[in-house]
Every structure is written in C-alpha cells, then in structure tokens.
Design a protein around this motif. Structure first.
Motif, PDB file in Angstrom:
ATOM      1  N   GLU A   1     -11.760 -34.041 -64.844  1.00  0.00           N
ATOM      2  CA  GLU A   1     -11.136 -35.358 -64.927  1.00  0.00           C
ATOM      3  C   GLU A   1     -11.977 -36.304 -65.780  1.00  0.00           C
ATOM      4  O   GLU A   1     -13.206 -36.208 -65.768  1.00  0.00           O
ATOM      5  CB  GLU A   1     -11.054 -35.919 -63.503  1.00  0.00           C
TER       6      GLU A   1
ATOM      7  N   ASP B   1      -9.400 -33.837 -54.741  1.00  0.00           N
ATOM      8  CA  ASP B   1      -9.662 -34.827 -55.795  1.00  0.00           C
ATOM      9  C   ASP B   1     -11.123 -35.294 -55.753  1.00  0.00           C
ATOM     10  O   ASP B   1     -11.757 -35.230 -54.704  1.00  0.00           O
ATOM     11  CB  ASP B   1      -8.729 -36.026 -55.552  1.00  0.00           C
ATOM     12  N   ASP B   2     -11.602 -35.770 -56.883  1.00  0.00           N
ATOM     13  CA  ASP B   2     -12.959 -36.326 -56.991  1.00  0.00           C
ATOM     14  C   ASP B   2     -14.002 -35.341 -56.476  1.00  0.00           C
ATOM     15  O   ASP B   2     -14.973 -35.738 -55.814  1.00  0.00           O
ATOM     16  CB  ASP B   2     -13.069 -37.656 -56.215  1.00  0.00           C
TER      17      ASP B   2
ATOM     18  N   ASP C   1     -15.008 -34.423 -60.644  1.00  0.00           N
ATOM     19  CA  ASP C   1     -14.969 -35.875 -60.793  1.00  0.00           C
ATOM     20  C   ASP C   1     -15.480 -36.342 -62.160  1.00  0.00           C
ATOM     21  O   ASP C   1     -16.393 -35.758 -62.743  1.00  0.00           O
ATOM     22  CB  ASP C   1     -15.808 -36.528 -59.687  1.00  0.00           C
TER      23      ASP C   1
END
Ligand code: C2E
Ligand code: CA
Ligand code: CA
Length: 360
Positions: A318, A262-263, A285
């Motif tokens: 995202e 993630d990120d 991200d």
C-alpha cells in the motif's frame, strides 16, 4: 483567577458539576443541565455512577495524573439517551477548595483528556449529529483506488474509500471517522458503505474492497447487512477481534467474501492474526513501503511476503509512490500494489470509464 462562567465561555466542556468534599452537590453549569435534560433542582437529587478515579477512564490519561490530583476529586460517567443513541458524558466532581486556584490546570487537563477518553464536547456532539444526518441523507460517496497486479500491470480490484461531499468541498475520512469512532457511530458509515457496494458492484467488472470496523461486525444487527459475495472485507490489523467477530468473519468467508488484513505491520499481533487461517490478503502498510529502498525496509518486506506466501496469503503493498518501490516489491514477489503510482482514489465514473473527474 477565573470564575466559572468565564471558564466556560468559549470552552466546549460537556458538563461541570461542583461537588463538595462530602460529595454534596454545590453547583453546576447550564451546559450540564442542557446535556442531561434536567433542571438544577432535579440534578441535586441525582446520583451518578462513580468511577473510582479519573485514570480508570482510560490508561492514556495517566501522564496527567499529577495535573489531576490537585483539582479533581473524582469522575462520574453518566449515560443519557439521545436520538436513540446512548452517549457517555462526564461529570467532574471537583473539590471546591482549590478549584479556583487550579482552574487553568483543570482546563488544560480537560482539553488533553477529552479526545482520548471518548467523551464528546457539545461542539463535537453537534458535529457528530451533522455527520450522521449526512450519512442518512446520502451525502457520502465512495472513491475507488485501483489495486494492480504487479507482474502484469492489470487492475485486479478497487479499494472503496469514503468521502463526504459538503458545501465547502469533499472531505476525507480523517475529517469524520475519528468523531464517528468517539461517538460509537462508525457502524452507520460501515452499513452505508455495504449498501453502496451492493449498488455499485454490478457496474464494475473488478472486485471491490472496503473497510469495516470489527466493532460493527460484533453488533447485534450485523446479520441484517449481508456482504456481497466476491467482495473483499478489509479489517485493520491493529483492531481487536473477539471470538464472536472471528466466527462472523468465517461465516462471511464461507459465503465467498475475501478477508484482507489491513495496515499489516503496524499492529501488535500481526503474526498471531495469520494463524487462524481466515486471511486471504495482507496489506503491507504504507509506513513500511515508504521507507523503501532502505535495507531494513527491503528485508522487512521480503520476510513479510515470504511468510504470507508460505501461508497461502497474497500480499498487497500500500502507498506505492515510486517506480523504485514498485521494482523492489516486484523482485520480492509482492503480488499486488496500490498507491499514487498506479492511481489516486477517484469517483465511480472514473472506474466505469464514464468521465475524467478529478481525483483526491
Ligand atoms: P486505509 O484503509 O489504509 O486506506 C488507504 C489510505 O491511503 C487512503 O486514505 C488512500 O487515499 C491513501 N493512499 C493510497 N495510496 C497512497 C499513496 O500512494 N500515498 C499516500 N500518502 N497515501 C495513499 P484515505 O482515503 O484518506 O483513508 C484513510 C483511512 O480512513 C483508510 O485507511 C481507512 O482506514 C479509513 N476509511 C476510509 N474509508 C472508509 C470507510 O468507508 N469505512 C471505514 N470504516 N473506514 C474508512
Ligand atoms: Ca483499507
Ligand atoms: Ca491500509
């Protein structure tokens, strides 16, 4: 010039002990007694494990070194058993001489230091108790945000994001996760999320992705919470992963769980994390996506997507909010997108098509 009771009024200091130049106990505030569960008399006999210098507590307090040096002699860290949890509390050893002169600086220092050292004020402590109770009493819900295949427009899965239903409304993670982290209690939420995913998965015909902190994966009771096969585990790229956690991630993968980094692009070791071969997806991200269409952001996205694909890793962008961002990502062969353009996080009923509840 202030006196101690005035200083403490309205300030949620955890505890304050005043110790003389030779280390002798002089006085303390009532909150300290309350926190430790001791009377003042008993406190006099107590020895605290001393930390050699305040800045040893956390490197991020270094900027305050000068402010500290006048008033504070040393810190002690005391562990106390409370509601089955070991909490860390700070005792400040102050040189009595100079304390009253330095009091405002001291309070300034304390207000700066508390959030970064993982110390909880009494007010925070109470709030943390409320959050823990709310988790135990199922006052949390998961909201689901679609993750869409960019080329086909088909929803592939949903990211489950925690929300707290309170009398004053629905609260987002930034209202409770920082405190759970400070209080070493994030695992309570993580385990609640796993249980909820297991309950909900049969109702949803797509995969579900959820956020778990590596610290939770490292816990002794981790194996008591098996992950549903086919689900996606999101791990923050910026969080350190020990060899124990790495081993447990491998185990989860062997049981059919997919791993999402993630990120991606915000941590310090992005590339290295791709090397161990246990990553199925990376999430670019939103801080990078939201800089599109700048040339540098475009180049960064293209390079990151190319690298991931070479390693057989799929890419999810995202925080996609505009058609222009989506078009650039499609041209760069990004696999999936998540963002307000495709749908905001919403309650389960929205995902299962049973109602048109509002999203946040
Ligand atoms: P995250 O994992 O990076 O989740 C994505 C966040 O971006 C979510 O915020 C989501 O609502 C928001 N978002 C999605 N699309 C857009 C967009 O197009 N524009 C903008 N500006 N924002 C968008 P949220 O729900 O407030 O969650 C914040 C963070 O809290 C999450 O970041 C995650 O790190 C953490 N979190 C959320 N739920 C859980 C949970 O159940 N357990 C744990 N451990 N952490 C969680
Ligand atoms: Ca996430
Ligand atoms: Ca993210």
């Amino acid at each position: 010039m202030h006196r101690i009771p005035e200083l403490l009024k309205g300030n949620a200091l955890v505890g304050l002990a005043i110790v003389g130049p030779l280390g002798e106990f002089i006085d303390c505030n009532d909150k300290l007694c309350e926190v430790l569960g001791y009377t003042k008399d008993r406190l006099k006999d107590l020895t605290f494990q001393e930390i050699s210098h305040p800045q040893d507590l956390n490197p991020s307090i270094n900027p305050y070194r000068e402010v500290i040096s006048g008033a504070i002699k040393s810190f002690s860290l005391v562990k106390r058993y409370k509601h089955g949890q070991t909490g860390e509390y700070v005792i400040c050893n102050l040189q009595t001489e100079g304390f009253y002169d330095e009091s405002s600086r001291f309070l300034y220092f304390f207000s700066q230091v508390m959030p970064v050292t993982g110390l909880l004020s009494l007010a925070q402590d109470r709030q943390l108790d409320q959050i823990k109770t709310a988790i135990a009493q199922n006052e949390f819900v998961l909201y689901y945000q679609p993750i869409v295949n960019l080329a086909s427009g088909v929803t592939q899965g949903y990211e489950a994001l925690a929300r707290w239903k309170t009398d004053s409304g629905i609260l987002s993670p930034n209202e409770f996760i920082p405190l759970l982290r400070l209080g070493h209690a994030e695992h309570l939420l993580c385990y609640w999320v796993i249980d909820e995913i297991i309950r909900v998965q049969p109702l949803v015909d797509r995969w579900l992705s959820f956020n778990i902190a590596p610290k939770t994966i490292a816990r002794d009771d981790w194996s008591e919470h098996p992950l549903p096969p086919g689900s996606h585990l999101e791990i923050l790229e910026s969080e350190a992963v020990s060899s124990l956690v790495q081993g447990r991630i491998k185990e989860a993968r062997a049981n059919g769980v997919k791993i999402t980094l993630d990120d991606f692009g915000t941590g310090y070791c992005s590339i290295e994390r791709l090397l161990d071969g246990d990553v199925d997806f990376v999430k670019l991200d939103q801080s990078i996506i939201q800089q599109l269409p700048s040339v540098r952001a475009k180049t960064t996205c293209r390079a990151a997507i190319g690298l991931a694909h070479e390693l057989n890793i799929e890419v999810i962008a995202e925080g996609v909010e505009t058609n222009e961002q989506a078009e650039i990502l499609l041209a760069a062969e990004c696999d999936m997108c998540q963002g307000y353009l495709f749908g905001k996080p919403g309650p389960l009923a929205k995902v299962t098509g049973q109602s048109s509840d509002a999203c946040i």
